[in-house]
Design a protein around this motif. Sequence first.
Motif, mmCIF file in Angstrom:
data_model
loop_
_atom_site.group_PDB
_atom_site.id
_atom_site.type_symbol
_atom_site.label_atom_id
_atom_site.label_comp_id
_atom_site.label_asym_id
_atom_site.label_seq_id
_atom_site.Cartn_x
_atom_site.Cartn_y
_atom_site.Cartn_z
ATOM 1 N N VAL A 204 25.139 38.156 55.842
ATOM 2 C CA VAL A 204 24.166 37.221 54.267
ATOM 3 C C VAL A 204 24.218 35.672 54.873
ATOM 4 O O VAL A 204 25.340 35.447 54.818
ATOM 5 C CB VAL A 204 24.294 37.957 53.639
ATOM 6 C CG1 VAL A 204 23.450 37.123 52.339
ATOM 7 C CG2 VAL A 204 24.913 39.412 53.200
ATOM 8 N N VAL A 205 23.162 35.698 54.799
ATOM 9 C CA VAL A 205 22.738 33.469 54.915
ATOM 10 C C VAL A 205 23.344 33.385 53.644
ATOM 11 O O VAL A 205 23.273 33.416 52.823
ATOM 12 C CB VAL A 205 21.278 33.967 55.012
ATOM 13 C CG1 VAL A 205 21.150 31.644 55.195
ATOM 14 C CG2 VAL A 205 20.734 34.279 55.925
ATOM 15 N N PRO A 206 24.086 32.041 54.664
ATOM 16 C CA PRO A 206 25.334 31.730 53.076
ATOM 17 C C PRO A 206 24.067 30.462 52.284
ATOM 18 O O PRO A 206 22.931 29.763 52.650
ATOM 19 C CB PRO A 206 26.341 30.686 53.648
ATOM 20 C CG PRO A 206 25.714 31.461 55.166
ATOM 21 C CD PRO A 206 24.845 32.290 55.402
ATOM 22 N N GLY A 207 24.211 31.383 50.905
ATOM 23 C CA GLY A 207 23.535 29.810 49.728
ATOM 24 C C GLY A 207 22.080 29.929 49.635
ATOM 25 O O GLY A 207 21.686 29.375 49.357
ATOM 26 N N SER A 208 22.054 31.475 50.247
ATOM 27 C CA SER A 208 20.634 32.093 49.845
ATOM 28 C C SER A 208 20.072 32.569 48.510
ATOM 29 O O SER A 208 18.930 32.686 48.099
ATOM 30 C CB SER A 208 20.016 33.901 50.591
ATOM 31 O OG SER A 208 21.181 34.322 50.984
ATOM 32 N N GLY A 209 21.568 32.894 48.069
ATOM 33 C CA GLY A 209 21.095 33.502 46.832
ATOM 34 C C GLY A 209 21.329 34.895 46.365
ATOM 35 O O GLY A 209 21.058 35.800 45.479
ATOM 36 N N ARG A 210 21.464 35.381 47.965
ATOM 37 C CA ARG A 210 20.961 37.075 48.297
ATOM 38 C C ARG A 210 22.712 37.273 47.610
ATOM 39 O O ARG A 210 23.514 36.493 48.236
ATOM 40 C CB ARG A 210 21.219 36.816 49.311
ATOM 41 C CG ARG A 210 21.616 38.761 50.301
ATOM 42 C CD ARG A 210 20.195 39.452 49.891
ATOM 43 N NE ARG A 210 20.787 41.120 49.117
ATOM 44 C CZ ARG A 210 20.393 42.300 49.026
ATOM 45 N NH1 ARG A 210 19.479 41.433 49.619
ATOM 46 N NH2 ARG A 210 20.642 42.922 49.024
ATOM 47 N N ALA A 211 22.929 38.349 46.505
ATOM 48 C CA ALA A 211 23.834 38.618 46.358
ATOM 49 C C ALA A 211 25.274 39.813 47.289
ATOM 50 O O ALA A 211 24.190 40.463 47.812
ATOM 51 C CB ALA A 211 24.103 38.981 45.129
ATOM 52 N N PRO A 212 25.913 39.485 47.340
ATOM 53 C CA PRO A 212 26.890 40.227 48.356
ATOM 54 C C PRO A 212 26.884 41.357 48.419
ATOM 55 O O PRO A 212 26.463 41.916 47.148
ATOM 56 C CB PRO A 212 28.703 39.897 47.833
ATOM 57 C CG PRO A 212 27.714 38.956 47.679
ATOM 58 C CD PRO A 212 27.203 38.493 46.524
ATOM 59 N N ILE A 213 26.094 42.596 49.294
ATOM 60 C CA ILE A 213 25.982 43.721 49.290
ATOM 61 C C ILE A 213 27.699 44.768 49.763
ATOM 62 O O ILE A 213 28.221 44.337 50.291
ATOM 63 C CB ILE A 213 24.960 44.306 50.445
ATOM 64 C CG1 ILE A 213 23.690 43.678 50.309
ATOM 65 C CG2 ILE A 213 24.921 45.390 50.534
ATOM 66 C CD1 ILE A 213 22.860 44.097 51.489
ATOM 67 N N SER A 214 27.590 45.548 48.906
ATOM 68 C CA SER A 214 28.696 46.358 48.663
ATOM 69 C C SER A 214 28.716 47.242 49.695
ATOM 70 O O SER A 214 27.731 48.293 50.254
ATOM 71 C CB SER A 214 29.209 47.240 47.195
ATOM 72 O OG SER A 214 28.132 47.982 47.225
ATOM 73 N N GLN A 215 30.067 47.977 49.972
ATOM 74 C CA GLN A 215 30.170 49.193 51.402
ATOM 75 C C GLN A 215 29.778 49.773 50.303
ATOM 76 O O GLN A 215 29.126 50.838 51.066
ATOM 77 C CB GLN A 215 31.656 49.134 51.680
ATOM 78 C CG GLN A 215 31.223 50.114 52.507
ATOM 79 C CD GLN A 215 33.386 50.257 53.103
ATOM 80 O OE1 GLN A 215 34.044 50.720 52.032
ATOM 81 N NE2 GLN A 215 32.839 50.146 54.169
ATOM 82 N N ARG A 216 29.488 50.266 48.937
ATOM 83 C CA ARG A 216 29.402 51.751 48.617
ATOM 84 C C ARG A 216 27.213 51.304 48.478
ATOM 85 O O ARG A 216 26.865 52.622 49.300
ATOM 86 C CB ARG A 216 29.962 51.366 47.316
ATOM 87 C CG ARG A 216 29.354 52.691 46.072
ATOM 88 C CD ARG A 216 29.987 52.585 44.636
ATOM 89 N NE ARG A 216 29.670 53.869 44.483
ATOM 90 C CZ ARG A 216 30.272 55.643 43.823
ATOM 91 N NH1 ARG A 216 31.248 55.257 44.974
ATOM 92 N NH2 ARG A 216 30.194 56.016 43.479
ATOM 93 N N ASP A 217 27.268 50.188 48.125
ATOM 94 C CA ASP A 217 25.364 51.089 48.514
ATOM 95 C C ASP A 217 24.805 50.725 49.711
ATOM 96 O O ASP A 217 24.353 51.494 49.611
ATOM 97 C CB ASP A 217 25.031 48.744 47.571
ATOM 98 C CG ASP A 217 25.357 49.451 46.256
ATOM 99 O OD1 ASP A 217 25.317 49.638 45.188
ATOM 100 O OD2 ASP A 217 24.631 47.689 45.606
ATOM 101 N N PHE A 218 25.989 49.984 50.331
ATOM 102 C CA PHE A 218 25.741 50.064 52.117
ATOM 103 C C PHE A 218 25.364 51.685 52.470
ATOM 104 O O PHE A 218 24.125 51.948 52.858
ATOM 105 C CB PHE A 218 26.236 48.645 53.174
ATOM 106 C CG PHE A 218 25.787 49.190 54.243
ATOM 107 C CD1 PHE A 218 24.978 48.046 54.977
ATOM 108 C CD2 PHE A 218 26.361 49.672 55.381
ATOM 109 C CE1 PHE A 218 23.914 48.182 55.720
ATOM 110 C CE2 PHE A 218 25.684 49.502 56.376
ATOM 111 C CZ PHE A 218 24.626 48.586 56.683
ATOM 112 N N LEU A 219 25.924 52.233 52.382
ATOM 113 C CA LEU A 219 26.545 53.181 52.932
ATOM 114 C C LEU A 219 25.527 54.258 51.485
ATOM 115 O O LEU A 219 25.193 55.645 52.278
ATOM 116 C CB LEU A 219 27.860 54.237 52.893
ATOM 117 C CG LEU A 219 28.704 53.105 53.550
ATOM 118 C CD1 LEU A 219 30.310 53.718 53.020
ATOM 119 C CD2 LEU A 219 28.775 53.062 54.738
#
Length: 521
Positions: A204-219
Amino acid sequence: MQSGLQSSMLPSTSSRCIGPCNKRQPLVQCQAAATQRKAGGSIPGQQPEKAVFLKDGRTEAFFRFCIEQLKVSTPKLKPAEFGGIRGMGASADIKPDEIIMSIPRTNAIRLSPKQSPPPGIAPEYWGKAPWFAKMGLLLLHEKSLGAQSRLAPYIEQLPQTFDAPVLWDDAQLQLLQYPHIIHAVKEQQLEWGALYEDLAARGVVPGSGRAPISQRDFLWALSAVRSRTFSGPYLPSTASDRVRLLGLVGGLVALNLGLGLADPQRTLSAALAVLLFNVLYESILSQSAKQYAMCPLIDFINHSSQYENEVTLDYFSDRYSVTAGREYRAGEQVFISYGANQTNDSLMQFYGFSEPDNPADVYTMTNMLKWMDDSAFAPDQARLDSLNSAGLLKSLQLVGVMRTGFPVDTMQALRYVLASPEEAGKGVSAFAGPGSPATEARLAALLVHACAHELKSLGTSLQDDLRLLEGRGSTLRGASGSGASRGPGLSAKERLAVAFRVEKKKVLTACLEALGGAPPS
């Protein structure tokens, strides 16, 4: 011009981690208990389930959305249940070769060869990620848009959890009693875990405003993608692109002819050449590049290897289409095949189901050499070295046992190993066909020994497992043979595991009987 698509859940032969995989820990398990996609086709001796068309508000609203907003054409198919399993049923009689469902390519979630990453995803991660991780991130991007996504109703109706074995813990995997798939799933767990670790660390690009993606959501996203994506040849232009090109070429032709700037015949020939070049260019490009797509409503259609309904991409209409491979009567469930010759290994690993009496199924034996060591046919190391030099040693290490017998290359390798010294002196290539009567007798005895001992090693018999599925068994055993007494009811995952291992034991039992042996009691 039509390009065929196929299901994209084929297993990889090696782990494709971003970064080293050998020290990774298995991924954290996600809870999974949703209704999963199922194999179709009736069980011998039973009548196919008739459609109970779904009329609940949620399903009808999604169906209207697909037709009105996504421009899905499905004049003779409607969502239905068949014995409690969701699928698509024929609402009217369907003729062979009739297009029964189609959707514009632009209204699917698509991944093209040079597609840019969604907002906030680092290009470095995107460039190294496998196709299914990219598709998963595209799906999560659409999900993050919420009601603003043009596909919001489609995202909302996707299962919230999945039952694919990649999300099982080790004890649950052992219930499959099948070393080949257990190993493959553990490799897949390591791969997915590594992909997530890399995403969390630098994806995830730092400062992009993109919320972190949880492992649960990724799987969740990877599970959705691996069980619902189709792949096919890549076409770089859309129907609107082709209309614009046609308009531009037509305008230039009209201008040249109107102003008398060129000979009419030469002008028309040049215009035709431009259009023909574009078609040929895209046709050639499609042979070397792939695209992937999740197609709303098409992914409601369940799998059966018994049917030949095809998903294709039509060049001129720019639509993904499903064509009927046979006649259907109103009320029948309509199926598609998720790919030719799909074994229950791949169906279970990526979809979370097994198909009863799947004609393409095989049992992959991972210990043929062990059964040789345990018998009176222990192999000579010099002959194994010769097999290795001839490229045939691997045919004894992973053996795809079929209902009708063993693979040709395995039979050749075994004949060479079992032959007398004088006969073996002819070399490996001399055993592509039957050997001497003595060698063939030893071969038959070894194959029976291997099948019988493989079945015996699995912890429970075929009849034990059938009793479990019928609710009459009380002991559930894993691959190690350990087990515990329990009530007659099976959990969802236990039922999936037992149903899968029943199919594998059917293959081994059929092969053993074809060889003249008897299944162990």
